[in-house]
Design a protein around this motif. Structure first.
Motif, PDB file in Angstrom:
ATOM      1  N   ALA A   1       0.782  -0.996  -0.108  1.00 40.70           N
ATOM      2  CA  ALA A   1       0.069   0.053   0.145  1.00 40.70           C
ATOM      3  C   ALA A   1       0.875   1.350  -0.019  1.00 40.70           C
ATOM      4  O   ALA A   1       0.606   2.292  -0.676  1.00 40.70           O
TER       5      ALA A   1
ATOM      6  N   CYS B   1       1.979   1.932  -3.236  1.00 38.50           N
ATOM      7  CA  CYS B   1       1.227   2.301  -4.290  1.00 38.50           C
ATOM      8  C   CYS B   1       0.884   3.987  -4.122  1.00 38.50           C
ATOM      9  O   CYS B   1       1.069   4.350  -4.975  1.00 38.50           O
ATOM     10  N   VAL B   2       0.924   4.386  -3.005  1.00 38.94           N
ATOM     11  CA  VAL B   2       0.682   5.740  -2.806  1.00 38.94           C
ATOM     12  C   VAL B   2       2.006   6.570  -3.243  1.00 38.94           C
ATOM     13  O   VAL B   2       1.724   7.728  -3.643  1.00 38.94           O
TER      14      VAL B   2
ATOM     15  N   VAL C   1       1.752   6.854  -6.722  1.00 33.69           N
ATOM     16  CA  VAL C   1       0.690   7.696  -7.363  1.00 33.69           C
ATOM     17  C   VAL C   1       1.398   9.247  -7.333  1.00 33.69           C
ATOM     18  O   VAL C   1       1.301   9.951  -8.177  1.00 33.69           O
TER      19      VAL C   1
ATOM     20  N   ILE D   1      -3.087   8.034 -11.538  1.00 35.25           N
ATOM     21  CA  ILE D   1      -3.247   6.688 -11.111  1.00 35.25           C
ATOM     22  C   ILE D   1      -2.922   5.915 -12.439  1.00 35.25           C
ATOM     23  O   ILE D   1      -2.342   4.745 -11.941  1.00 35.25           O
TER      24      ILE D   1
ATOM     25  N   THR E   1      -6.846   1.736  -7.784  1.00 30.96           N
ATOM     26  CA  THR E   1      -7.957   2.321  -7.380  1.00 30.96           C
ATOM     27  C   THR E   1      -8.555   2.078  -5.895  1.00 30.96           C
ATOM     28  O   THR E   1      -8.658   2.592  -5.061  1.00 30.96           O
TER      29      THR E   1
ATOM     30  N   ARG F   1      -7.313  -0.165  -3.749  1.00 31.91           N
ATOM     31  CA  ARG F   1      -6.367  -0.272  -2.849  1.00 31.91           C
ATOM     32  C   ARG F   1      -6.237   1.038  -2.401  1.00 31.91           C
ATOM     33  O   ARG F   1      -6.079   1.279  -0.981  1.00 31.91           O
ATOM     34  N   LEU F   2      -6.212   2.167  -3.001  1.00 31.33           N
ATOM     35  CA  LEU F   2      -5.871   3.593  -2.646  1.00 31.33           C
ATOM     36  C   LEU F   2      -7.359   3.864  -1.734  1.00 31.33           C
ATOM     37  O   LEU F   2      -7.127   4.549  -0.634  1.00 31.33           O
TER      38      LEU F   2
ATOM     39  N   GLU G   1      -7.210   4.928   2.441  1.00 29.61           N
ATOM     40  CA  GLU G   1      -7.961   6.396   2.583  1.00 29.61           C
ATOM     41  C   GLU G   1      -8.968   5.780   4.006  1.00 29.61           C
ATOM     42  O   GLU G   1      -9.188   6.593   4.965  1.00 29.61           O
TER      43      GLU G   1
ATOM     44  N   GLY H   1      -1.801  13.480   2.534  1.00 29.05           N
ATOM     45  CA  GLY H   1      -1.250  12.519   1.895  1.00 29.05           C
ATOM     46  C   GLY H   1       0.207  12.850   1.864  1.00 29.05           C
ATOM     47  O   GLY H   1       1.140  11.883   1.599  1.00 29.05           O
TER      48      GLY H   1
END
Length: 321
Positions: A5, A8-9, A12, A18, A33, A35-36, A40, A61
Protein backbone atom coordinates in the motif's frame (compact mmCIF):
# COMPACT_ATOMS: atom_id res chain seq x y z
CA UNK A 1 -1.54 -0.62 5.89
CA UNK A 2 1.21 -2.77 4.40
CA UNK A 3 4.36 -2.21 2.33
CA UNK A 4 2.50 -2.70 -0.94
CA UNK A 5 0.00 0.00 0.00
CA UNK A 6 2.87 2.37 0.78
CA UNK A 7 4.49 1.57 -2.56
CA UNK A 8 1.19 2.37 -4.29
CA UNK A 9 0.70 5.77 -2.69
CA UNK A 10 4.35 6.74 -3.32
CA UNK A 11 4.06 5.72 -6.98
CA UNK A 12 0.88 7.77 -7.44
CA UNK A 13 2.51 10.79 -5.77
CA UNK A 14 5.60 10.57 -7.98
CA UNK A 15 3.72 9.92 -11.23
CA UNK A 16 0.87 12.39 -10.58
CA UNK A 17 -1.50 9.95 -12.27
CA UNK A 18 -3.18 6.72 -11.20
CA UNK A 19 -2.91 5.21 -14.68
CA UNK A 20 0.83 5.92 -14.94
CA UNK A 21 1.37 4.66 -11.39
CA UNK A 22 -0.48 1.44 -12.25
CA UNK A 23 1.78 0.88 -15.25
CA UNK A 24 4.87 1.48 -13.08
CA UNK A 25 3.60 -1.02 -10.49
CA UNK A 26 2.77 -3.59 -13.21
CA UNK A 27 -0.93 -3.67 -12.35
CA UNK A 28 -4.14 -2.39 -13.91
CA UNK A 29 -5.80 0.85 -12.81
CA UNK A 30 -8.96 -0.53 -11.12
CA UNK A 31 -7.14 -2.64 -8.47
CA UNK A 32 -4.85 0.31 -7.72
CA UNK A 33 -7.86 2.61 -7.28
CA UNK A 34 -9.49 0.08 -4.93
CA UNK A 35 -6.29 -0.20 -2.87
CA UNK A 36 -5.99 3.60 -2.54
CA UNK A 37 -9.65 3.94 -1.50
CA UNK A 38 -9.16 1.17 1.04
CA UNK A 39 -6.11 2.94 2.49
CA UNK A 40 -8.07 6.20 2.80
CA UNK A 41 -10.89 4.38 4.62
CA UNK A 42 -8.39 2.71 6.95
CA UNK A 43 -6.78 6.04 7.86
CA UNK A 44 -10.07 7.97 7.88
CA UNK A 45 -8.71 10.83 5.72
CA UNK A 46 -8.44 11.69 2.05
CA UNK A 47 -4.96 11.26 0.66
CA UNK A 48 -5.55 12.37 -2.93
CA UNK A 49 -7.42 15.11 -4.73
CA UNK A 50 -8.61 13.75 -8.07
CA UNK A 51 -9.11 16.08 -11.04
CA UNK A 52 -9.08 15.96 -14.82
CA UNK A 53 -5.30 16.31 -15.11
CA UNK A 54 -4.56 13.52 -12.64
CA UNK A 55 -4.20 13.61 -8.86
CA UNK A 56 -2.60 15.79 -6.20
CA UNK A 57 -1.72 14.95 -2.63
CA UNK A 58 -3.64 16.38 0.28
CA UNK A 59 -1.79 17.63 3.33
CA UNK A 60 -2.31 14.22 4.95
CA UNK A 61 -1.17 12.52 1.76
CA UNK A 62 2.08 14.48 1.73
CA UNK A 63 2.85 13.42 5.31
CA UNK A 64 2.13 9.77 4.46
CA UNK A 65 4.31 9.82 1.34
CA UNK A 66 7.22 11.36 3.24
CA UNK A 67 7.01 8.70 5.96
CA UNK A 68 6.39 5.93 3.42
CA UNK A 69 9.59 6.77 1.54
CA UNK A 70 11.59 6.44 4.75
CA UNK A 71 9.95 3.13 5.64
CA UNK A 72 10.50 1.67 2.17
CA UNK A 73 14.13 2.83 2.15
CA UNK A 74 14.72 1.25 5.59
CA UNK A 75 13.11 -2.02 4.50
CA UNK A 76 15.20 -2.10 1.33
CA UNK A 77 18.40 -1.41 3.27
CA UNK A 78 17.54 -4.08 5.85
CA UNK A 79 16.87 -6.65 3.13
CA UNK A 80 20.17 -5.85 1.41
CA UNK A 81 22.11 -6.07 4.67
CA UNK A 82 20.51 -9.40 5.57
CA UNK A 83 21.21 -10.74 2.09
CA UNK A 84 24.89 -9.71 2.07
CA UNK A 85 25.50 -11.04 5.59
CA UNK A 86 23.87 -14.34 4.66
CA UNK A 87 25.97 -14.63 1.50
CA UNK A 88 29.17 -13.82 3.36
CA UNK A 89 29.87 -10.63 1.42
CA UNK A 90 29.43 -8.43 4.50
CA UNK A 91 30.62 -8.80 8.06
CA UNK A 92 33.82 -9.30 10.01
CA UNK A 93 36.42 -12.00 9.41
CA UNK A 94 39.49 -12.74 11.52
CA UNK A 95 42.35 -14.95 10.36
CA UNK A 96 45.47 -15.72 12.38
CA UNK A 97 48.55 -16.67 10.36
CA UNK A 98 51.52 -18.71 11.51
CA UNK A 99 54.85 -16.85 11.54
CA UNK A 100 56.37 -19.13 8.88
CA UNK A 101 53.48 -18.96 6.38
CA UNK A 102 54.37 -16.84 3.37
CA UNK A 103 52.61 -13.44 3.23
CA UNK A 104 52.14 -14.06 -0.50
CA UNK A 105 49.53 -16.74 0.18
CA UNK A 106 47.02 -14.56 2.02
CA UNK A 107 46.13 -12.22 -0.91
CA UNK A 108 45.11 -15.26 -2.97
CA UNK A 109 42.69 -16.31 -0.23
CA UNK A 110 41.28 -12.94 0.85
CA UNK A 111 42.06 -10.37 -1.85
CA UNK A 112 39.93 -9.05 -4.70
CA UNK A 113 36.62 -10.86 -5.06
CA UNK A 114 37.60 -13.62 -2.61
CA UNK A 115 35.95 -11.87 0.35
CA UNK A 116 34.71 -8.61 -1.15
CA UNK A 117 34.88 -5.01 -0.05
CA UNK A 118 32.02 -5.39 2.45
CA UNK A 119 34.04 -7.65 4.76
CA UNK A 120 36.20 -6.18 7.52
CA UNK A 121 39.33 -8.35 7.51
CA UNK A 122 41.45 -8.66 10.65
CA UNK A 123 44.79 -10.43 10.17
CA UNK A 124 47.07 -11.30 13.07
CA UNK A 125 50.25 -13.36 13.30
CA UNK A 126 51.19 -15.97 15.88
CA UNK A 127 53.13 -19.14 16.58
CA UNK A 128 51.60 -22.39 15.36
CA UNK A 129 50.47 -23.27 18.88
CA UNK A 130 48.80 -19.88 19.30
CA UNK A 131 47.10 -20.19 15.90
CA UNK A 132 45.30 -23.28 17.14
CA UNK A 133 44.41 -21.75 20.50
CA UNK A 134 43.06 -18.51 19.03
CA UNK A 135 40.82 -20.34 16.60
CA UNK A 136 39.67 -22.66 19.40
CA UNK A 137 38.81 -19.66 21.60
CA UNK A 138 37.01 -17.94 18.68
CA UNK A 139 39.50 -15.08 18.72
CA UNK A 140 39.81 -15.76 14.99
CA UNK A 141 37.52 -17.51 12.51
CA UNK A 142 40.34 -19.39 10.76
CA UNK A 143 44.06 -20.04 11.07
CA UNK A 144 46.82 -20.74 8.57
CA UNK A 145 49.86 -22.81 9.56
CA UNK A 146 52.38 -25.30 8.25
CA UNK A 147 51.83 -29.01 8.79
CA UNK A 148 54.68 -31.28 9.83
CA UNK A 149 55.72 -33.91 7.26
CA UNK A 150 53.00 -36.53 6.99
CA UNK A 151 53.37 -40.19 7.77
CA UNK A 152 50.99 -43.00 6.75
CA UNK A 153 48.23 -43.37 9.32
CA UNK A 154 49.35 -40.34 11.33
CA UNK A 155 46.80 -37.67 12.31
CA UNK A 156 47.52 -34.39 10.56
CA UNK A 157 48.19 -31.74 13.19
CA UNK A 158 47.13 -33.63 16.33
CA UNK A 159 47.11 -30.41 18.41
CA UNK A 160 44.38 -28.90 16.23
CA UNK A 161 42.45 -32.15 16.14
CA UNK A 162 42.62 -32.40 19.91
CA UNK A 163 41.01 -28.97 20.08
CA UNK A 164 38.17 -30.16 17.85
CA UNK A 165 39.28 -28.16 14.83
CA UNK A 166 38.94 -29.15 11.18
CA UNK A 167 42.21 -29.09 9.21
CA UNK A 168 42.57 -29.02 5.41
CA UNK A 169 45.48 -28.32 3.08
CA UNK A 170 45.26 -25.11 1.04
CA UNK A 171 48.72 -25.00 -0.58
CA UNK A 172 51.72 -27.23 -1.21
CA UNK A 173 55.24 -26.13 -2.10
CA UNK A 174 58.79 -27.52 -2.02
CA UNK A 175 61.66 -26.26 0.08
CA UNK A 176 64.38 -24.05 -1.37
CA UNK A 177 67.87 -23.38 -0.04
CA UNK A 178 68.74 -19.72 0.50
CA UNK A 179 72.44 -18.91 0.40
CA UNK A 180 74.74 -15.99 -0.45
CA UNK A 181 75.11 -15.37 -4.18
CA UNK A 182 78.90 -15.83 -3.69
CA UNK A 183 78.48 -19.36 -2.32
CA UNK A 184 80.09 -22.13 -4.44
CA UNK A 185 76.70 -23.87 -4.74
CA UNK A 186 74.87 -20.69 -5.83
CA UNK A 187 75.82 -20.98 -9.49
CA UNK A 188 73.99 -24.22 -10.21
CA UNK A 189 70.31 -24.93 -10.82
CA UNK A 190 70.13 -27.02 -7.66
CA UNK A 191 71.99 -27.17 -4.37
CA UNK A 192 73.47 -30.39 -3.06
CA UNK A 193 72.80 -30.00 0.65
CA UNK A 194 75.42 -32.62 1.52
CA UNK A 195 78.09 -30.29 0.07
CA UNK A 196 77.02 -27.31 2.18
CA UNK A 197 79.64 -26.95 4.92
CA UNK A 198 78.30 -23.84 6.63
CA UNK A 199 76.08 -23.79 9.70
CA UNK A 200 72.38 -24.48 9.27
CA UNK A 201 70.29 -21.37 9.93
CA UNK A 202 66.92 -22.65 11.19
CA UNK A 203 63.72 -20.96 12.34
CA UNK A 204 63.03 -21.73 15.99
CA UNK A 205 60.55 -24.52 16.62
CA UNK A 206 58.59 -22.27 18.96
CA UNK A 207 58.00 -19.91 16.03
CA UNK A 208 56.62 -22.54 13.67
CA UNK A 209 56.76 -26.18 14.75
CA UNK A 210 55.33 -27.57 11.50
CA UNK A 211 57.90 -25.85 9.31
CA UNK A 212 60.72 -26.62 11.76
CA UNK A 213 59.91 -30.32 11.42
CA UNK A 214 60.30 -30.06 7.63
CA UNK A 215 63.69 -28.39 7.99
CA UNK A 216 64.92 -31.03 10.43
CA UNK A 217 63.81 -33.80 8.08
CA UNK A 218 65.52 -32.19 5.08
CA UNK A 219 68.85 -31.70 6.83
CA UNK A 220 68.65 -35.22 8.27
CA UNK A 221 68.49 -36.63 4.74
CA UNK A 222 71.46 -34.52 3.58
CA UNK A 223 73.52 -34.92 6.74
CA UNK A 224 72.44 -37.90 8.88
CA UNK A 225 75.28 -37.42 11.39
CA UNK A 226 74.35 -33.76 12.10
CA UNK A 227 77.98 -32.71 12.10
CA UNK A 228 77.46 -29.03 11.30
CA UNK A 229 76.45 -26.28 13.69
CA UNK A 230 73.01 -24.73 13.98
CA UNK A 231 72.12 -21.03 14.18
CA UNK A 232 68.57 -20.40 15.41
CA UNK A 233 66.50 -17.48 14.08
CA UNK A 234 63.28 -16.10 15.50
CA UNK A 235 61.65 -15.49 12.10
CA UNK A 236 61.98 -16.08 8.37
CA UNK A 237 63.31 -12.55 7.82
CA UNK A 238 65.89 -13.02 10.58
CA UNK A 239 66.98 -16.28 8.96
CA UNK A 240 67.59 -14.53 5.62
CA UNK A 241 69.45 -11.69 7.38
CA UNK A 242 71.71 -14.21 9.11
CA UNK A 243 72.45 -15.88 5.78
CA UNK A 244 73.33 -12.49 4.30
CA UNK A 245 75.64 -11.88 7.27
CA UNK A 246 77.49 -15.12 6.50
CA UNK A 247 76.14 -17.14 9.43
CA UNK A 248 75.18 -20.11 7.24
CA UNK A 249 72.53 -21.45 4.85
CA UNK A 250 68.81 -21.76 5.43
CA UNK A 251 65.87 -23.68 3.97
CA UNK A 252 62.58 -21.87 3.30
CA UNK A 253 59.23 -22.61 1.65
CA UNK A 254 59.37 -21.88 -2.09
CA UNK A 255 56.84 -19.03 -1.87
CA UNK A 256 59.55 -16.95 -0.20
CA UNK A 257 61.73 -17.12 -3.35
CA UNK A 258 60.37 -13.84 -4.71
CA UNK A 259 61.04 -12.15 -1.36
CA UNK A 260 64.74 -13.01 -1.28
CA UNK A 261 66.67 -9.75 -1.55
CA UNK A 262 69.86 -8.85 -3.37
CA UNK A 263 72.98 -10.71 -2.33
CA UNK A 264 71.02 -13.91 -1.72
CA UNK A 265 69.83 -16.63 -4.07
CA UNK A 266 67.20 -19.36 -3.67
CA UNK A 267 67.79 -22.75 -5.24
CA UNK A 268 65.88 -26.05 -4.95
CA UNK A 269 67.84 -28.79 -3.20
CA UNK A 270 69.14 -31.76 -5.16
CA UNK A 271 67.93 -34.12 -2.45
CA UNK A 272 64.30 -35.14 -2.20
CA UNK A 273 62.56 -33.27 0.63
CA UNK A 274 58.95 -33.56 1.81
CA UNK A 275 56.52 -31.07 0.28
CA UNK A 276 55.64 -28.25 2.69
CA UNK A 277 51.89 -28.09 3.25
CA UNK A 278 50.03 -25.01 4.45
CA UNK A 279 46.72 -25.83 6.11
CA UNK A 280 43.68 -23.91 7.22
CA UNK A 281 42.07 -24.77 10.55
CA UNK A 282 38.64 -23.74 11.79
CA UNK A 283 35.92 -24.69 14.23
CA UNK A 284 33.30 -26.90 12.55
CA UNK A 285 30.58 -25.29 14.70
CA UNK A 286 31.50 -21.74 13.64
CA UNK A 287 28.36 -20.23 12.10
CA UNK A 288 29.93 -17.59 9.88
CA UNK A 289 28.86 -17.12 6.24
CA UNK A 290 32.13 -15.24 5.66
CA UNK A 291 34.09 -18.26 6.93
CA UNK A 292 32.17 -20.57 4.58
CA UNK A 293 32.94 -18.25 1.69
CA UNK A 294 36.61 -18.10 2.71
CA UNK A 295 36.81 -21.89 2.84
CA UNK A 296 35.26 -22.25 -0.61
CA UNK A 297 37.97 -19.96 -1.96
CA UNK A 298 40.79 -21.49 0.07
CA UNK A 299 39.98 -25.06 -0.89
CA UNK A 300 39.54 -24.32 -4.59
CA UNK A 301 42.66 -22.14 -4.98
CA UNK A 302 45.05 -23.49 -7.64
CA UNK A 303 48.11 -24.95 -6.02
CA UNK A 304 51.61 -23.62 -6.80
CA UNK A 305 52.80 -24.65 -10.26
CA UNK A 306 56.18 -25.66 -8.83
CA UNK A 307 54.58 -29.05 -8.19
CA UNK A 308 53.22 -31.51 -10.69
CA UNK A 309 49.86 -33.29 -10.99
CA UNK A 310 51.08 -36.01 -8.67
CA UNK A 311 50.78 -33.57 -5.77
CA UNK A 312 47.31 -32.25 -6.64
CA UNK A 313 44.83 -31.81 -3.81
CA UNK A 314 42.29 -34.64 -3.62
CA UNK A 315 38.64 -34.31 -2.61
CA UNK A 316 38.87 -30.77 -1.21
CA UNK A 317 37.55 -28.66 -4.05
CA UNK A 318 34.75 -26.07 -3.95
CA UNK A 319 32.10 -28.77 -4.35
CA UNK A 320 33.15 -30.11 -0.94
CA UNK A 321 31.76 -26.92 0.57
Amino acid sequence: MDLRALECVVAVAEEGSISRAAARLHMTQPPLTVRLRSLERELGVELLVRHGRGVDLTAAGRVLVERARRVLADVSAAAEEVRTVGLGTRGRFGVVVGHTVSPRLLPHLTGGAALGGGVDLIVTEATDADVVERVHRRDAHAGLLHLAPGEPGRTRHPRARARGLEVAVVAREPLVAVLPDTHPEAGGDRVDLSLVREARVVVAEATGEGFAAHVRAAWAVAEPDGAHGVVEAGSIVQAMALVEAGAGVTLLPAQYTSMVWGGLVARPPRQHTPVVETAVCWRPDEDSPVLRRFLRTALSTPEPDVLGPAHARRGLGAAHW
